[in-house]
Motif scaffolding. Structure first.
Motif, PDB file in Angstrom:
ATOM      1  N   GLN A  87       5.838   9.320  19.720  1.00  0.00           N
ATOM      2  CA  GLN A  87       6.377  10.632  19.373  1.00  0.00           C
ATOM      3  C   GLN A  87       6.131  11.535  20.576  1.00  0.00           C
ATOM      4  O   GLN A  87       5.058  12.116  20.729  1.00  0.00           O
ATOM      5  CB  GLN A  87       5.708  11.197  18.129  1.00  0.00           C
ATOM      6  CG  GLN A  87       6.047  10.455  16.852  1.00  0.00           C
ATOM      7  CD  GLN A  87       5.534  11.171  15.618  1.00  0.00           C
ATOM      8  OE1 GLN A  87       4.970  12.253  15.696  1.00  0.00           O
ATOM      9  NE2 GLN A  87       5.736  10.571  14.460  1.00  0.00           N
ATOM     10  N   LYS A 102      -0.917  14.896  12.689  1.00  0.00           N
ATOM     11  CA  LYS A 102       0.174  15.298  13.564  1.00  0.00           C
ATOM     12  C   LYS A 102       1.407  15.719  12.780  1.00  0.00           C
ATOM     13  O   LYS A 102       2.053  16.715  13.108  1.00  0.00           O
ATOM     14  CB  LYS A 102       0.517  14.144  14.510  1.00  0.00           C
ATOM     15  CG  LYS A 102       1.741  14.384  15.386  1.00  0.00           C
ATOM     16  CD  LYS A 102       1.522  15.520  16.364  1.00  0.00           C
ATOM     17  CE  LYS A 102       2.715  15.688  17.283  1.00  0.00           C
ATOM     18  NZ  LYS A 102       2.534  16.812  18.234  1.00  0.00           N
ATOM     19  N   ASN A 103       1.754  14.984  11.720  1.00  0.00           N
ATOM     20  CA  ASN A 103       3.013  15.195  11.015  1.00  0.00           C
ATOM     21  C   ASN A 103       2.854  15.864   9.657  1.00  0.00           C
ATOM     22  O   ASN A 103       3.857  16.251   9.046  1.00  0.00           O
ATOM     23  CB  ASN A 103       3.740  13.848  10.827  1.00  0.00           C
ATOM     24  CG  ASN A 103       4.026  13.169  12.155  1.00  0.00           C
ATOM     25  OD1 ASN A 103       4.935  13.550  12.888  1.00  0.00           O
ATOM     26  ND2 ASN A 103       3.248  12.157  12.485  1.00  0.00           N
TER      27      ASN A 103
END
Length: 231
Positions: free
Chosen positions: A67, A52-53
């Motif tokens: 998030q 995701k990041n």
């Protein structure tokens, strides 16, 4: 009648004594199964966080924080064998793939799925040869260039001698702190300290490329052969 009662009481005591080790062993096996499930949840959370990041988490709290509408773990899980505080031993990864805090492995291949390997790493294309009259990066008279770091790894951080944690380090897995011997053998580990739950990007990529597309999903059965033709 009194002798019969005493005899039955003695038999019950003997049976309870024989059954106690079996009950304790089964309880320990159940705790080990739960410990493995919780550790693998953290390894899965690290994988989802990275995808995701594009970077590794620097604390376990980041895996349970929302998030937007996304959460990488439902809630924090305690380490069952650590009766003192239930905390985990953290395993970090350096930009060169070196594992910090691991007792079973020294490094890991950090070829994240979707990224190209850096020059000099396994699977990377060979460096082009310098043209005649030009100096290459490994020839005299050439200033060496700093090796590029992979995306999302950053720096390792500063270690804390009191807690054994790395401030700002890239967490890639968790493990137990307890050196007690286990009943089950997990990934070759005979003690709980050797039970390490690490997200291995290369292993995960190999599982994704296996038949069926995703681990744990069986591929559809092949179609039945056509019936034989009659002469």
């Amino acid at each position: 009648m009194l002798l019969s009662v005493l005899f039955l009481g003695a038999v019950m005591i003997v049976l309870a004594t024989l059954a106690a080790p079996v009950i304790l062993t089964q309880g320990k096996r159940d705790k080990e199964e739960e410990l493995i499930w919780r550790g693998e949840q953290y390894a899965r959370g690290v994988k989802l966080f990275y995808r995701k990041n594009g970077r590794f988490p620097t604390s376990l709290e980041q895996l349970t924080q929302k998030q937007g509408n996304l959460r990488f773990m439902r809630k924090p899980y305690k380490e069952l064998m650590n009766r003192e505080d239930g905390s985990w031993r953290l395993i970090y990864v350096a930009p060169n793939g070196q594992l910090i805090g691991s007792l079973t492995r020294t490094n890991i291949l950090l070829q994240i799925p979707g990224q190209q390997p850096q020059p000099g790493q396994p699977g990377a294309p060979p460096r082009p040869a310098p043209a005649p009259g030009q100096t290459g990066p490994d020839q005299p008279g050439t200033r060496p260039q700093p090796a590029p770091t992979q995306s999302g790894l950053g720096t390792v951080g500063l270690s804390s001698a009191s807690s054994g944690q790395v401030i700002g380090g890239n967490i890639i897995g968790v493990a137990s702190k307890i050196p007690a011997q286990s009943i089950r053998i997990y990934n070759g580990g005979l003690t709980y300290r050797e039970w390490e739950f690490i997200w291995d990007p290369m292993k995960d990529a190999a599982q994704q490329g296996a038949p069926g597309g995703q681990p744990g999903i069986r591929p559809p059965p092949p179609p039945p052969p056509p019936p034989p033709r009659r002469p």
